[in-house]
Design a protein around this motif. Structure first.
Motif, PDB file in Angstrom:
ATOM      1  N   TYR A   1       0.968  -1.326   0.080  1.00 17.12           N
ATOM      2  CA  TYR A   1      -0.049  -0.090   0.032  1.00 17.12           C
ATOM      3  C   TYR A   1       0.989   1.155   0.050  1.00 17.12           C
ATOM      4  O   TYR A   1       0.743   2.112  -0.756  1.00 17.12           O
ATOM      5  CB  TYR A   1      -0.950   0.163   1.275  1.00 17.12           C
ATOM      6  N   VAL A   2       1.744   1.431   0.773  1.00 13.02           N
ATOM      7  CA  VAL A   2       2.990   2.496   1.079  1.00 13.02           C
ATOM      8  C   VAL A   2       3.586   2.644  -0.153  1.00 13.02           C
ATOM      9  O   VAL A   2       3.610   3.744  -0.764  1.00 13.02           O
ATOM     10  CB  VAL A   2       3.769   2.210   2.110  1.00 13.02           C
ATOM     11  N   SER A   3       3.989   1.598  -0.745  1.00 13.95           N
ATOM     12  CA  SER A   3       4.887   1.584  -2.035  1.00 13.95           C
ATOM     13  C   SER A   3       3.870   2.307  -3.182  1.00 13.95           C
ATOM     14  O   SER A   3       4.414   3.263  -4.004  1.00 13.95           O
ATOM     15  CB  SER A   3       5.595   0.427  -2.379  1.00 13.95           C
ATOM     16  N   LYS A   4       2.844   1.725  -3.220  1.00 11.34           N
ATOM     17  CA  LYS A   4       1.844   2.291  -4.387  1.00 11.34           C
ATOM     18  C   LYS A   4       1.119   3.507  -4.184  1.00 11.34           C
ATOM     19  O   LYS A   4       1.347   4.103  -5.300  1.00 11.34           O
ATOM     20  CB  LYS A   4       0.401   1.153  -4.530  1.00 11.34           C
ATOM     21  N   VAL A   5       1.046   3.987  -3.122  1.00  9.60           N
ATOM     22  CA  VAL A   5       0.683   5.467  -3.209  1.00  9.60           C
ATOM     23  C   VAL A   5       2.061   6.442  -3.250  1.00  9.60           C
ATOM     24  O   VAL A   5       1.663   7.603  -3.732  1.00  9.60           O
ATOM     25  CB  VAL A   5      -0.167   5.866  -1.834  1.00  9.60           C
ATOM     26  N   GLU A   6       2.790   6.084  -2.676  1.00  8.24           N
ATOM     27  CA  GLU A   6       4.340   6.999  -2.594  1.00  8.24           C
ATOM     28  C   GLU A   6       4.618   7.144  -4.234  1.00  8.24           C
ATOM     29  O   GLU A   6       5.121   8.138  -4.474  1.00  8.24           O
ATOM     30  CB  GLU A   6       5.262   6.331  -1.646  1.00  8.24           C
ATOM     31  N   LYS A   7       4.559   5.898  -4.824  1.00  7.55           N
ATOM     32  CA  LYS A   7       5.128   6.007  -6.262  1.00  7.55           C
ATOM     33  C   LYS A   7       4.170   6.855  -7.233  1.00  7.55           C
ATOM     34  O   LYS A   7       4.635   7.396  -8.119  1.00  7.55           O
ATOM     35  CB  LYS A   7       4.801   4.398  -6.910  1.00  7.55           C
ATOM     36  N   LYS A   8       3.087   7.051  -6.944  1.00  8.75           N
ATOM     37  CA  LYS A   8       2.035   7.896  -7.292  1.00  8.75           C
ATOM     38  C   LYS A   8       2.076   9.230  -6.996  1.00  8.75           C
ATOM     39  O   LYS A   8       1.208  10.277  -7.218  1.00  8.75           O
ATOM     40  CB  LYS A   8       0.839   7.384  -7.430  1.00  8.75           C
ATOM     41  N   GLY A   9       3.077   9.623  -5.892  1.00  9.16           N
ATOM     42  CA  GLY A   9       3.081  11.091  -5.396  1.00  9.16           C
ATOM     43  C   GLY A   9       2.204  11.252  -4.433  1.00  9.16           C
ATOM     44  O   GLY A   9       2.048  12.586  -3.852  1.00  9.16           O
ATOM     45  N   ARG A  10       1.599  10.361  -3.565  1.00  9.23           N
ATOM     46  CA  ARG A  10       0.746  10.327  -2.298  1.00  9.23           C
ATOM     47  C   ARG A  10       1.649  10.302  -1.346  1.00  9.23           C
ATOM     48  O   ARG A  10       2.831   9.806  -1.418  1.00  9.23           O
ATOM     49  CB  ARG A  10      -0.537   9.684  -2.474  1.00  9.23           C
ATOM     50  N   THR A  11       1.065  10.477  -0.042  1.00 10.17           N
ATOM     51  CA  THR A  11       1.763  10.347   1.274  1.00 10.17           C
ATOM     52  C   THR A  11       1.274   9.185   2.130  1.00 10.17           C
ATOM     53  O   THR A  11       0.094   9.006   1.975  1.00 10.17           O
ATOM     54  CB  THR A  11       1.874  11.665   1.894  1.00 10.17           C
ATOM     55  N   ILE A  12       2.292   8.736   2.911  1.00  7.79           N
ATOM     56  CA  ILE A  12       1.816   7.869   4.111  1.00  7.79           C
ATOM     57  C   ILE A  12       0.753   8.392   4.755  1.00  7.79           C
ATOM     58  O   ILE A  12      -0.189   7.521   5.294  1.00  7.79           O
ATOM     59  CB  ILE A  12       3.013   7.599   4.752  1.00  7.79           C
ATOM     60  N   GLU A  13       0.894   9.746   5.280  1.00  9.68           N
ATOM     61  CA  GLU A  13       0.086  10.305   5.956  1.00  9.68           C
ATOM     62  C   GLU A  13      -1.506  10.352   5.450  1.00  9.68           C
ATOM     63  O   GLU A  13      -2.702  10.004   5.892  1.00  9.68           O
ATOM     64  CB  GLU A  13       0.099  11.834   6.228  1.00  9.68           C
ATOM     65  N   GLU A  14      -1.636  10.480   4.159  1.00  4.91           N
ATOM     66  CA  GLU A  14      -2.920  10.199   3.369  1.00  4.91           C
ATOM     67  C   GLU A  14      -3.182   9.030   3.426  1.00  4.91           C
ATOM     68  O   GLU A  14      -4.532   8.391   3.437  1.00  4.91           O
ATOM     69  CB  GLU A  14      -2.750  10.785   1.788  1.00  4.91           C
ATOM     70  N   LEU A  15      -2.385   7.955   3.130  1.00  5.90           N
ATOM     71  CA  LEU A  15      -2.777   6.450   3.381  1.00  5.90           C
ATOM     72  C   LEU A  15      -3.385   6.267   4.895  1.00  5.90           C
ATOM     73  O   LEU A  15      -4.518   5.667   4.915  1.00  5.90           O
ATOM     74  CB  LEU A  15      -1.583   5.713   3.085  1.00  5.90           C
ATOM     75  N   HIS A  16      -2.768   6.553   5.750  1.00 15.06           N
ATOM     76  CA  HIS A  16      -3.332   6.749   7.194  1.00 15.06           C
ATOM     77  C   HIS A  16      -4.627   7.288   7.262  1.00 15.06           C
ATOM     78  O   HIS A  16      -5.387   6.686   8.016  1.00 15.06           O
ATOM     79  CB  HIS A  16      -2.429   7.054   8.132  1.00 15.06           C
ATOM     80  N   GLN A  17      -4.844   8.340   6.497  1.00 13.56           N
ATOM     81  CA  GLN A  17      -6.099   9.135   6.573  1.00 13.56           C
ATOM     82  C   GLN A  17      -7.300   8.233   6.131  1.00 13.56           C
ATOM     83  O   GLN A  17      -8.331   7.869   6.751  1.00 13.56           O
ATOM     84  CB  GLN A  17      -6.100  10.445   5.986  1.00 13.56           C
TER      85      GLN A  17
END
Length: 122
Positions: A23-39
């Motif tokens: 999940y982390v890798s997928k979102v960060e690769k697309k320019g999103r943040t871990i904070e957004e993932l946690h949200q």
């Protein structure tokens, strides 16, 4: 496609900690943040960062993960196809909940606006 009992069992036994790095890798690769993932995870499950980390450390299975979760009242609004399955047609509740999470992570990675991901009326 029909979800099989074997697939349901496999998902139930899979650990959240084994999927979380993806999940982390997928979102960060697309320019999103871990904070957004946690949200997104917190919106769906009610788990804050500390609880997420606790579940990772405990190597909680998805079965244990969702037993402890308090799903958002609007989670039923998560619809569409993920991993070849239409979410609203999945009968096994745990598989449906897991696919909810997959779909939200997918929407985040695809750049969807946060208010749309969190099913807000704005």
């Amino acid at each position: 496609m029909k979800v099989t009992t074997a697939q349901n069992d496999r998902i139930a036994k899979m650990t959240f900690s084994s999927v979380y790095p993806h999940y982390v890798s997928k979102v960060e690769k697309k320019g999103r943040t871990i904070e957004e993932l946690h949200q997104v995870i917190e919106w769906l499950t009610g788990f804050n960062v500390d609880k997420i980390n606790e579940l990772i450390d405990e190597k909680a299975t998805f079965s244990e993960f969702f037993k402890q979760a308090k799903l958002h009242p609007n989670s039923h609004l998560i619809k569409g196809v993920i991993c070849g399955y239409r979410i609203e047609d999945i009968e096994f509740e745990l598989t449906k909940q897991t696919r909810y999470l997959d779909k939200l992570v997918d929407e985040l990675a695809k750049g969807r606006k946060m208010n749309k991901i969190l099913r807000e009326d704005k």
